[in-house]
Design an enzyme around this catalytic site. Sequence first.
Site, short mmCIF file in Angstrom:
data_model
loop_
_atom_site.label_atom_id
_atom_site.label_comp_id
_atom_site.label_asym_id
_atom_site.label_seq_id
_atom_site.Cartn_x
_atom_site.Cartn_y
_atom_site.Cartn_z
N GLY A 104 43.45 39.37 33.98
CA GLY A 104 43.84 40.77 33.82
C GLY A 104 42.81 41.74 34.37
CG ASN A 105 43.53 43.92 36.92
OD1 ASN A 105 44.47 44.71 36.85
ND2 ASN A 105 43.63 42.74 37.52
CB SER A 156 36.97 41.19 42.30
OG SER A 156 37.69 40.05 42.70
N GLY A 157 37.04 39.18 39.55
CA GLY A 157 36.66 37.82 39.22
C GLY A 157 35.52 37.62 38.26
CB SER A 196 40.45 44.53 39.70
OG SER A 196 41.68 43.86 39.69
CB SER A 197 42.30 41.31 43.81
OG SER A 197 42.94 40.79 42.65
CD GLU A 198 46.80 42.48 41.26
OE1 GLU A 198 47.18 43.20 42.21
OE2 GLU A 198 47.36 41.41 40.96
CG HIS A 258 47.61 43.56 35.49
ND1 HIS A 258 48.92 43.16 35.37
CD2 HIS A 258 47.00 42.63 36.28
CE1 HIS A 258 49.10 42.05 36.08
NE2 HIS A 258 47.96 41.70 36.63
CG HIS A 274 48.36 37.22 34.45
ND1 HIS A 274 47.69 36.40 35.34
CD2 HIS A 274 48.54 38.40 35.12
CE1 HIS A 274 47.48 37.05 36.48
NE2 HIS A 274 47.99 38.26 36.37
CE1 TYR A 307 61.44 51.39 15.68
CE2 TYR A 307 62.99 49.99 14.50
CZ TYR A 307 61.76 50.62 14.58
OH TYR A 307 60.85 50.49 13.56
CG HIS A 313 51.67 39.52 38.81
ND1 HIS A 313 51.28 40.18 39.98
CD2 HIS A 313 50.55 39.43 38.06
CE1 HIS A 313 49.99 40.44 39.91
NE2 HIS A 313 49.52 40.00 38.75
CE1 TYR A 320 57.08 54.68 14.72
CE2 TYR A 320 56.48 53.93 16.90
CZ TYR A 320 56.69 53.68 15.56
OH TYR A 320 56.50 52.41 15.09
#
Length: 215
Positions: free
Chosen positions: A28-29, A43-44, A71-73, A92, A94, A113, A155, A209
Site C-alpha cells: 500500500g501507499n 517506493s518499496g 511510491s510507484s503509485e 491505498h 490491497h 446503508y 488491484h 454522519y
Amino acid sequence: MNRQALSREIIDTCLEMTRLGLNQGTAGNVSARYNGGMLITPSGMPYEQMNEDCIVFVDGDGHYEAGKLPSSEWRFHHAVYQARPDLDAVVHNHAIHCSAVSILGKAIPAIHYMVAVGGTDHIPCVPYATFGTPKLAEYVQQGIQQSKAILLQHHGLIAAEKNLRKALWLAHEVEVLATWYIQLLAITNDVPVLSPQEIQVVLGKFSTYGLRIED
C-alpha cells in the site's frame, strides 16, 4: 500542520493500516496534500523502517525531490488531488476482500446503508491498468469523481478524505462492506440491495454522519 508532523502522521497511518489487517508488506501507499503538492510514502520501503525524512514531496507538476523515490503509485495520488480539491488525504491498500471484489470486476452495490460512506449509492470499480501508469491514474481520476472510495480492478482499494484519519476510517469501512459482499456472493448471485430511494435518504443523513475528527 508542518512537514515533519504530517510526515509522522503518514507513517502512523501506514502502521495502523497494517495493524488493522488492511495491507500486506509494502503493497500500500499513503499521501497527504501539502504545499501545492503532496507528501507520499517512498517506493518499496517497509513501514516500520520509515522515518519522517523518508517521506517524499511531489509538487503539483509531478516533480519530486532529488535523491528520493516516491511510491510507484504517486500518479494516481496526484490525480485524486487534481480531481477532488475537497479531499486532502489518500490511502491505498490491497485489503483482502476489497481486492477479491476488484478481481471479479464488480462494484459493491447498496447491500448495506454504510455504502453511503463513499458519497454515492455504490463503491465503483475502475478498469484495470498496469500499476504506476498514467492510464491507471486516468481511470482513478474518473472514478474518484463519483465516490471517495473506489476499487481498482485486479488491484485493490483507494480511499480519500479530508484528513488521514478519516481516509483510513473510510478504507476500513469499505473493507467491511467488501467482506459482507464476498460472503453473500458465496451464497447467491442475486444479492438483495437497498432501493435507490432509501439510499438517497441515507445519503442525506450522511451529510452530518461519520467520524467526528476535525479537518
